[in-house]
Structures are given as structure tokens and as C-alpha cells.
Design a protein around this motif. Sequence first.
Motif, short mmCIF file in Angstrom:
data_model
loop_
_atom_site.label_atom_id
_atom_site.label_comp_id
_atom_site.label_asym_id
_atom_site.label_seq_id
_atom_site.Cartn_x
_atom_site.Cartn_y
_atom_site.Cartn_z
N ALA A 1 -17.90 -7.61 -3.29
CA ALA A 1 -16.78 -8.50 -3.64
C ALA A 1 -16.27 -9.15 -2.35
O ALA A 1 -15.56 -8.54 -1.56
CB ALA A 1 -15.67 -7.69 -4.31
N LYS B 1 -14.06 -11.12 -1.60
CA LYS B 1 -12.61 -11.14 -1.37
C LYS B 1 -12.16 -9.99 -0.47
O LYS B 1 -11.17 -10.11 0.22
CB LYS B 1 -11.85 -11.12 -2.71
CG LYS B 1 -12.14 -9.91 -3.57
CD LYS B 1 -11.41 -9.95 -4.90
CE LYS B 1 -12.11 -10.79 -5.95
NZ LYS B 1 -13.35 -10.23 -6.50
N ASP C 1 -17.41 -14.99 -10.29
CA ASP C 1 -16.35 -14.56 -11.23
C ASP C 1 -15.08 -15.21 -10.73
O ASP C 1 -14.82 -15.17 -9.55
CB ASP C 1 -16.06 -13.06 -11.12
CG ASP C 1 -17.23 -12.18 -11.49
OD1 ASP C 1 -18.04 -12.58 -12.32
OD2 ASP C 1 -17.29 -11.06 -10.93
N HIS D 1 -14.45 -5.33 -15.36
CA HIS D 1 -14.05 -4.75 -14.07
C HIS D 1 -12.73 -4.02 -14.30
O HIS D 1 -11.68 -4.64 -14.46
CB HIS D 1 -13.87 -5.85 -13.03
CG HIS D 1 -13.12 -5.42 -11.79
ND1 HIS D 1 -13.63 -4.54 -10.87
CD2 HIS D 1 -11.88 -5.75 -11.34
CE1 HIS D 1 -12.74 -4.34 -9.90
NE2 HIS D 1 -11.67 -5.06 -10.16
N LEU E 1 -13.94 1.06 -6.97
CA LEU E 1 -13.86 2.46 -6.50
C LEU E 1 -12.68 2.59 -5.53
O LEU E 1 -12.61 1.87 -4.54
CB LEU E 1 -15.17 2.86 -5.80
CG LEU E 1 -15.29 4.37 -5.55
CD1 LEU E 1 -15.63 5.11 -6.84
CD2 LEU E 1 -16.34 4.68 -4.49
N GLU F 1 -19.88 -4.59 -8.34
CA GLU F 1 -19.10 -5.52 -7.49
C GLU F 1 -18.08 -4.77 -6.65
O GLU F 1 -16.88 -5.03 -6.71
CB GLU F 1 -18.34 -6.52 -8.39
CG GLU F 1 -19.21 -7.31 -9.34
CD GLU F 1 -18.39 -8.11 -10.35
OE1 GLU F 1 -17.18 -7.87 -10.49
OE2 GLU F 1 -18.99 -8.98 -11.00
N GLY G 1 -15.90 -3.72 -3.46
CA GLY G 1 -15.39 -4.41 -2.28
C GLY G 1 -14.75 -3.42 -1.32
O GLY G 1 -15.33 -3.00 -0.32
N ARG G 2 -13.55 -2.99 -1.68
CA ARG G 2 -12.75 -2.12 -0.80
C ARG G 2 -13.53 -0.89 -0.33
O ARG G 2 -13.51 -0.54 0.85
CB ARG G 2 -11.48 -1.69 -1.55
CG ARG G 2 -10.54 -0.85 -0.71
CD ARG G 2 -9.26 -0.49 -1.47
NE ARG G 2 -8.38 -1.64 -1.62
CZ ARG G 2 -8.20 -2.32 -2.73
NH1 ARG G 2 -8.81 -1.95 -3.84
NH2 ARG G 2 -7.39 -3.35 -2.76
C1 LIG Z 1 -14.00 -9.15 -10.76
C2 LIG Z 1 -13.82 -8.26 -9.59
N1 LIG Z 1 -14.88 -7.57 -9.14
C3 LIG Z 1 -14.77 -6.77 -8.06
C4 LIG Z 1 -13.58 -6.60 -7.40
C5 LIG Z 1 -13.54 -5.70 -6.20
O1 LIG Z 1 -12.73 -4.62 -6.37
P1 LIG Z 1 -12.68 -3.50 -5.23
O2 LIG Z 1 -12.47 -4.19 -3.95
O3 LIG Z 1 -11.51 -2.65 -5.62
O4 LIG Z 1 -13.96 -2.76 -5.30
C6 LIG Z 1 -12.45 -7.27 -7.85
C7 LIG Z 1 -11.16 -7.09 -7.16
O5 LIG Z 1 -10.16 -7.67 -7.38
C8 LIG Z 1 -12.57 -8.12 -8.98
O6 LIG Z 1 -11.51 -8.81 -9.43
#
Ligand SMILES: Cc1ncc(COP(=O)(O)O)c(C=O)c1O
Length: 481
Positions: A83, A85, A127, A235, A278, A315, A317-318
Motif C-alpha cells: 500500500a 500510501k 483502489d 479491506h 495487519l 495490500e 502497508g504499515r
Molecule cells: C484499500 C486499502 N488497502 C490497504 C491499505 C493498507 O493498510 P495498512 O497500511 O494498515 O496495511 C489501506 C489503508 O488505508 C487501504 O485503504
Amino acid sequence: MGTDGEGTENAVGEAAGIEAHDGRRAARRDEAVRAAVEQGLLGPDSPVVGLLDVTGIRESAAALRAAFDAVTAPGTPVLHAFAVKACPLVPVLRLLREEGIGAEVASPGELALARAAGLRPEATVLDSPAKTPAELRQALALGIAVNADNPQELERLDALMRAGGPDGTGGTPAATRRSPLGLRVNPQVGGGSIGATSTATPTSKFGVALRDPGARAWVVQAYRDRPWLTRLHTHTGSQGIPLSLMAQGVAEAYALAEEINEAVGRRQIDTLDLGGGLPVNFASDAATPTYAQYARLLAEAVPGLFDGRYGLVTEFGRSLLAKHGTIVARVEYAKSAGGRPVAITHAGVQVAARTVYMPGSWPLRIAAYDAKGRPKEGPDVTQDVAGPACFSGDLLAERASLPLLEQGDHAAALDTGAYYFAHHYSYNSLARPGVYGFAAGTDGEVAFATVREPQSVEEIVAESGGAHATALTTLGEPGRR
Ligand SMILES: Cc1ncc(COP(=O)(O)O)c(C=O)c1O
């Protein structure tokens, strides 16, 4: 020895291995802080930096792959899409690409970053709850996967598919067909301890709210009407959500996919996108929960998910980045107010907006280092660790217990590799700090690589309309433009 005994032994061995990993990560961090001071990355003129542990990032990527490999039927296509972001930095995406990790993007900017990092369309998933027609057209032209968020977005995809090509001319149907297309559903299984990061609440803005009256039947019909809709996305994240709830969200999506495929009489949905989410442990160096725990839980809760009938997308990220990032800031001044010591540092709201504005939900651990970047010794003292911004709530930590920070020391905000220093907030026009990756060099000394240059004040002026200084004073005045 019986299976139970073996299971316990394996679990104990796994826990010991994880602890050793966590210890090595903390030791690498200490070495990197010392080396950053010694090598001049961190000093009076560059009083705040973001550091990224390259070894740690590689290890997390490998752990993610191994966790799903262990529960998935051989030959099942699995794409782990990071992810973006969580850490929108091109060199990070490139490093993850090298580790076999793709990209989940949620804006034209994030897509551009993924492309700049060299990610292939097949390894990229789009997404976002607010895709414009132009973004959809671009995604289809590139052949990247798209998860539609809602019925109106599906109608836009309908129009693009009817036109036969992403350019709307009917000229490139083959390109259109390359993009795997799906729909995001909100299983409405509930939220976690942080409302702002809970996506599966009854009223969440994301996806089609599956338990709303008529929604499930509508979704089944949407797939019946669109043979090209071959993915289903959910998600149930993010931080603050228990693993059991995440697994419940995935189970709901799996059951829906089975129902749809049954209804249409073929395996139209061939891939399930399970999202990320996670949670990360911000309370200690333990990287828990692990991907292996989550993958095993999913395999128990939804065994059909891994039998090879569905391709999988994740997906995360954190959990891939958080533990591998550290913000280190010099203590510019050390003072006392109302009997409490306060360290005024260069890291505050600009690099840790979530923590500063919602300290209860996003507490950070702070580690104390001395002027040379060595872990600071001494008894713990209750103190505030403040940032440089002009409001009194600009605190990295309030009443933190750590060796007394003095002028010239360094305060490190730990576990900040995701959603922190990569997410600058430009309050007070504070500069974006430099970000440096570190790893052991060939000579055994810590080697650094620039991931992002520190922002200059000239860049701040340019970003703040510097080229348009007279734009407002001349507006509307006759004869002046
Ligand atoms: C659609 C989607 N996928 C993946 C993530 C990533 O989440 P995380 O960073 O908690 O793993 C997000 C986080 O906002 C999300 O909105």
C-alpha cells in the motif's frame, strides 16, 4: 513426540527466532543513529532526519511472502501489493519490487510513484474511493488492475468497456481486456479501537455496504451482468483491528465470491483481493502480530481461500514499513515548565501529525541518544518531548519516561517508517526532512543512501506561490495584469 508437542516446540522456536530478529533490528537502529551523527547527516544544520533500515524492510518482505507461501496451494498466483500510501517514496517501492512486492495505489500521484519505481502493470492495483474518468481510462490503458468502489464507478467502467477501449474510440480493446477488474465490498463486520482507520463499520465510506438492504443481491447481479468483473476486493483494516475481525472480513468476501460463482455457473471471480491492515505493535520492539500468524489464522478460518481455486492479492502497508523507520531529532533546547522537563526538538507535527493530534490513538516510543548518537544512560525521568511548531500541543510524547534529554542530545521516535516522516504536514512551513536508507557497508561501518533530499527553503517558497507574489495585489485592477 506427538503432534501437540511438535507444535509447541515449533511455536517456541518461532518465537525465539522472532525475538532474535527484533533484537538485531534494535541494534541496527542504535548503530545507524550513531553513524548518522558521526557522518554528519544529523547535526546542528540538519537537526531532523528519517532513517530507513533496508535490511529490516527486506526481512519483512520475505516474511510476508513466506507466510502466504506456507498456506497456499503450489502454483497459486499471489500478488503482495504494498500500500503505497504507507510510505510513498520511490526508492522504497523499488526496493520492495526487488523483493517481489507490487504496489497498491490510490491516486494519480501514487500511481506515478509506482511507475517511477519501475513497477509492472501486472504488479499494480488501483483502489481509491474517488477515481475520475481520466484515472480509470489511464488505468485501463496501462493494463493495471482496478477495484471499483461503488455502483457509479462501475457504470463508468461499463462505458469504457462498451467503448471497447480506454481511449473511448473503440480502438484498443486488447489493452482494455488486460486490466483485471473487481469490486470492493464492505463486509460491515465492525470497527476496531481507532475509528479513523476502521473501514468495515456499518457506515464506512469504502466499497459497497454488503449488509445494507438489497446490496448483496445487487452485487450478485452486477457480476452476472459483467462477465469481465473477475475480482472481489475487501479491506478490513487497519491499525486497531483485531486479527479475528480482519479474518472475518475476508471470510465474508470469500463466501460472497463462492455465492457469485455458483449463481453465474462458472468461476467468474478468479482472484480475491484481501486488502492489508495487519496492525503494528508500537509498544515495544516486538514485531507482532506476524504475517505467519495472520496467514495461519486465515487458513483456519477460510480454508477454501488457499486451495488454489483463487488467485490472491494482499495490500499490506504499515506492517511492512513501520518497524524499519526512525525519526531522529536534535534537542535544540532543554527547559523546564511547571516542574516538568521539556525537550524542544525538531520533530513534531510536521513528521508525526497523527500522534500530535491524536496522541491517545497513536502513541510513539521515544528513545534517548546523547550528542554523539549513543544510547543515553541514566535514570528515567518523566518529561515532555516537544516539536518545533507554534502550538502547545506539538508534542511527540507527553510525560515520557526516559533518560533526561539535554541540549544537543537526540530524541528518536521509533516505528515511524509508515505514515509518519513520509507524510509531511507543512504547518509553520517546516521543511520536509531528508530520508536516508541504511545498511551495513562492506567495511562493517553503516552505509547510508539518500532516499529523499531534505527540502530547501527555496523549495518551500516555490511551493508556496513564490512565483506569483503579486498575483493578488494586481487582481482586478484596470490595466494591470
Ligand atoms: C484499500 C486499502 N488497502 C490497504 C491499505 C493498507 O493498510 P495498512 O497500511 O494498515 O496495511 C489501506 C489503508 O488505508 C487501504 O485503504
